[in-house]
Design an enzyme around this catalytic site. Structure first.
Site, PDB file in Angstrom:
ATOM      1  CB  CYS A 174      -0.912  -0.003   1.230  1.00  0.00           C
ATOM      2  SG  CYS A 174      -1.945   1.478   1.345  1.00  0.00           S
TER       3      CYS A 174
ATOM      4  CG  HIS B   6      -2.585  -2.262  -9.304  1.00  0.00           C
ATOM      5  ND1 HIS B   6      -3.428  -1.345  -8.721  1.00  0.00           N
ATOM      6  CD2 HIS B   6      -1.647  -2.542  -8.377  1.00  0.00           C
ATOM      7  CE1 HIS B   6      -3.001  -1.076  -7.491  1.00  0.00           C
ATOM      8  NE2 HIS B   6      -1.912  -1.800  -7.265  1.00  0.00           N
TER       9      HIS B   6
ATOM     10  CD  GLU C 274      -7.000   1.006  -2.485  1.00  0.00           C
ATOM     11  OE1 GLU C 274      -6.362   0.122  -1.880  1.00  0.00           O
ATOM     12  OE2 GLU C 274      -6.923   2.223  -2.196  1.00  0.00           O
TER      13      GLU C 274
ATOM     14  N   GLY D  90      -1.834   1.976  -7.072  1.00  0.00           N
ATOM     15  CA  GLY D  90      -2.639   2.164  -8.279  1.00  0.00           C
ATOM     16  C   GLY D  90      -2.086   3.266  -9.153  1.00  0.00           C
TER      17      GLY D  90
END
Length: 276
Positions: A75, A161, A210, A222
Site C-alpha cells: 500500500c 492491478h 481497491e 494504483g
C-alpha cells in the site's frame, strides 16, 4: 485488550496505524473489520501494523490489512503514513527508513517539506507472477466482462492491478465495472481496478476500485501501476502528475528494470485508545 492507535491519511486514503513494538497486538480478521467500520468502529480503508524488523538490515516490518480483514501485500499511501508515524512517534530518527513487507523491501525517504518519497520497487509484468491468467505477456489484454470486452494492462506493484484507459474518470463505471474486474476469474488473487484518463504525457486523472475495500480517494500502488501502464503503451513520459480524488501524487519511472518512485504527503488526524 486496549490498543493505542493513530488515525492517518494519504490524500484521503485513510488508515488506522498501530505500534506493535511497544504494545502487544493480536487482531483477528473480525476485530479488524470492527475497527475499520465507519459507523461502529474507528473507520479506515486499511489498518497498518508497525512491527520490529525480521532481518538485521531493515528498520521495521510493515503489515497491511484491508477493511474486510484480509492481509495484503502493499500500500503506497500507507507506506508514506508509515514513515511519518515512526518518525512522529520517535521509533526512529532516520530520514531514510528501510521497511520489509510480505512482498519485499521498501525504502522510505522523509523530506524537509513533509513530502515522503517511496521506492515502490520494480513493477512485475510477467502474468504468472502478478498473478494473471493469460497465454503470454502483452502490453495490453482483452478482458471479458458480463456485457462487454475492455482493454487492460496487468501489472503488479507487489499487489495486482488491472488498468484501463477511459476518456473521463468522472463518467467511468467505477462501481459496477470495478467490482466485476476485482473478482474476475483471470485474477486468482483478485485485483485492484484502475481507471485512467490521459490528459497529457505528463498528467493523468485516476480513480481506483481497491481489492477488498471499494473505491478510495487515493491509491499509491494504483498510481504507480497506471503510470507504468501508460509508459508501456508509449503514452506517458517518465515523470507524471497523477490527479486522484483526494489529491496529487508524483510518479517517476525510467522504464523496465527500474524502480517506480512515488512522492506525496502523509497526514496525522488524531491519536487514541480503543478497547478490543
Amino acid at each position: 485488550m486496549r490498543l493505542r492507535f493513530t488515525k492517518m491519511h494519504g490524500l484521503g486514503n485513510d488508515f488506522i496505524v498501530i505500534d506493535a513494538i511497544n504494545q502487544r497486538v493480536n487482531l483477528s480478521p473480525e476485530q479488524i473489520q470492527r475497527l475499520s467500520d465507519r459507523r461502529f468502529g474507528i473507520g479506515c480503508d486499511q489498518l497498518l501494523i508497525v512491527e520490529a524488523p525480521k532481518s538485521p538490515d531493515a528498520d521495521f516490518y510493515y503489515r497491511i490489512f484491508n477493511y474486510d480483514g484480509s492481509e495484503v501485500e502493499n500500500c503506497g499511501n500507507g507506506a508514506r503514513c508509515f514513515a511519518k508515524f515512526v518518525r512522529d512517534r520517535q521509533l526512529t530518527g532516520k530520514s531514510t527508513i528501510i521497511v520489509d513487507t510480505v512482498c519485499g523491501r521498501m525504502s522510505l525517504q522523509v523530506q524537509k517539506d513533509n513530502l515522503i518519497i517511496v521506492d515502490m520497487g520494480v513493477p512485475i509484468l510477467e502474468p504468472a507472477a502478478i498473478p494473471f491468467r493469460t497465454s503470454q505477456r502483452q502490453t495490453t489484454y482483452p478482458l471479458q466482462l458480463s456485457d462487454r470486452v475492455i482493454t487492460i494492462s496487468a501489472i503488479s506493484m507487489g499487489n495486482p492491478h488491472a488498468v484501463t484507459v477511459v476518456e473521463n474518470v468522472a463518467t467511468a463505471l467505477i462501481a459496477s465495472q470495478g467490482a466485476e474486474i476485482e473478482s474476475h476469474s483471470d485474477f486468482p488473487n483478485k485485483v485492484n481496478a484502475g481507471f485512467m484518463a490521459i490528459k497529457s504525457r505528463h498528467e493523468i486523472d485516476l480513480r481506483v476500485y481497491e481489492r477488498g475495500v471499494g473505491e478510495t480517494l487515493a491509491c499509491g500502488t494504483g498510481a504507480c501501476a497506471a503510470v507504468v501502464a501508460g509508459r508501456l503503451q508509449q503514452k506517458l513520459d517518465a515523470n507524471v502528475q497523477v490527479n486522484l480524488p483526494g489529491g496529487i501524487l508524483t510518479i517517476e519511472w525510467a522504464g523496465e528494470g527500474h524502480s517506480v518512485m512515488m512522492s506525496g504527503p502523509a497526514t496525522s488526524v488524531f491519536h487514541g485508545q480503543v478497547s478490543i
